[in-house]
Design an enzyme around this catalytic site. Structure first.
Site, PDB file in Angstrom:
ATOM      1  N   HIS A   1      16.412  36.933  14.021  1.00  0.00           N
ATOM      2  CA  HIS A   1      15.654  36.275  12.960  1.00  0.00           C
ATOM      3  C   HIS A   1      15.687  34.760  13.120  1.00  0.00           C
ATOM      4  CE1 HIS A   1      15.422  40.160  11.040  1.00  0.00           C
ATOM      5  NE2 HIS A   1      14.816  39.664   9.988  1.00  0.00           N
TER       6      HIS A   1
ATOM      7  N   HIS B   1      25.075  38.822  10.233  1.00  0.00           N
ATOM      8  CA  HIS B   1      25.384  37.913  11.333  1.00  0.00           C
ATOM      9  C   HIS B   1      26.571  37.023  10.985  1.00  0.00           C
ATOM     10  CE1 HIS B   1      22.138  38.719  14.111  1.00  0.00           C
ATOM     11  NE2 HIS B   1      21.237  38.594  13.155  1.00  0.00           N
TER      12      HIS B   1
END
Length: 357
Positions: free
Chosen positions: A115, A176
């Site tokens: 992303h 993440h």
């Protein structure tokens, strides 16, 4: 890496505990950073404003996501929501609590962040392209340069605000670690900057598109087989995601490593077909293609038609079928955006002009 991961867990806990009321905003920013937005929003808008910018955006997105896949297989990056359960650093009674959300359970390896990388790729192209369009010539007034410097500051400020927000959002949902989003952000900017110096992408032939598509696919498959031959499981992260995701319904097939590869190669193949098609050539060789009304009609029709793609659900009971249909679906998007809709709009405007005569 355990030290970096453990520090990262503390950062995630801090953000989740202190910014819980910003959950909706951070989830939205995670959606903004979704690499799929390039094909469904950014590319359709920019292509009708500038063919070169739209074309470069697809090239940057495809190569950026491909490098992201390869690096994920090389780095074997952990994800926070499963790492805390499997690391020997914590005992059963001292495992840190990380809250999971419906967008947490990504199934691919964690490093670098797809992303963050995809978002920085796309927005870097958009910001630099906007600045190139508005850059004053050397003979303009001092006021023009001052306005350009102000615009430049505003655009780059917006760029960094968006990218930092996307990075924080990915850390907040525990998909993440902080170092993974930073790596993705920097890698995305690097890929976009490299393609800023490759003008040949604007006039590539269909043969070039097919050769690059085949090269990227075969290289990824060879790397996948190499990992298997060396005793490694390239899909190790899928097993961990299924094991530690709080809700099995949050695991989606379109987040697996090969799903992104198929999606990007499909879009790249579709773009190659579209820009070398007779429909595209016929649509843009006339005077009507330069009219603002033509561009506005194309943008409106494109964004409307692409909303229908959300209703097309891929079957998930068979992975091979899922990947094949995903490839076809993604290939059809550039075809519709670049060739079909402009051709139909061109015909419609031609009919209207003849009636006025």
């Amino acid at each position: 890496m355990d030290f970096i991961h453990s520090r990262g867990v503390l950062v995630i806990q801090h953000i989740q505990n202190n910014y819980r009321e910003q959950n909706d905003f951070l989830s939205f920013m995670s959606t903004v950073g979704d690499p799929r937005n390039v094909f469904s929003i950014y590319f359709p808008l920019w292509f009708h404003l500038s063919h070169n910018v739209g074309t470069k955006m697809i090239w940057v997105a495809v190569f950026g996501d491909w490098f992201n896949l390869i690096f994920k297989w090389i780095l074997f990056g952990q994800r926070p929501y499963w790492w805390v359960h499997e690391t020997p650093l914590y005992h059963n009674d001292s495992i840190p609590h990380l809250e999971q959300f419906h967008i947490t359970c990504e199934t691919g390896p964690g490093s670098p962040s797809g992303h963050a990388m995809g978002s920085s790729c796309a927005w870097y192209v958009m910001v630099t392209s906007a600045l190139n369009f508005t850059r004053p010539s050397s003979v303009t007034s001092v006021q023009s340069f001052q306005r350009f410097r102000l615009l430049k500051s505003c655009l780059w400020t917006a760029f960094w605000v968006i990218q930092i927000s996307v990075c924080i959002s990915r850390v907040f949902i525990a998909t993440h670690f902080p170092h993974q989003v930073i790596l993705g952000l920097l890698a995305g900017i690097l890929v976009a900057e490299v393609f800023d110096h490759i003008p040949s992408v604007y006039n590539a032939s269909l043969k070039v598109y097919l050769q690059i598509n085949a090269f990227l696919f075969l290289l990824a498959v060879c790397f996948y087989l190499l990992l298997i031959l060396t005793g490694m499981d390239p899909l190790w992260s899928v097993t961990k995601a299924k094991k530690w995701c709080a809700n099995p319904d949050w695991i989606h097939l379109d987040t697996t490593p090969f799903a992104g590869l198929v999606r990007n190669l499909g879009a790249f193949f579709g773009l190659g077909l579209a820009v070398n098609s007779e429909m595209f050539i016929q649509s843009y060789k006339g005077k009507s293609s330069f009219k603002p009304r033509f561009k506005l009609m194309c943008v409106t029709a494109t964004l409307t038609s692409l909303q229908l793609y959300d209703f097309i659900k891929m079957p998930t009971h068979n992975e091979v079928l899922f990947y094949m249909l995903s490839f076809c679906k993604c290939a059809s998007i550039p075809l519709v955006v670049v060739a079909v809709i402009p051709y139909c709009v061109c015909l419609l405007m031609g009919e209207e002009d003849r009636k006025l005569i």
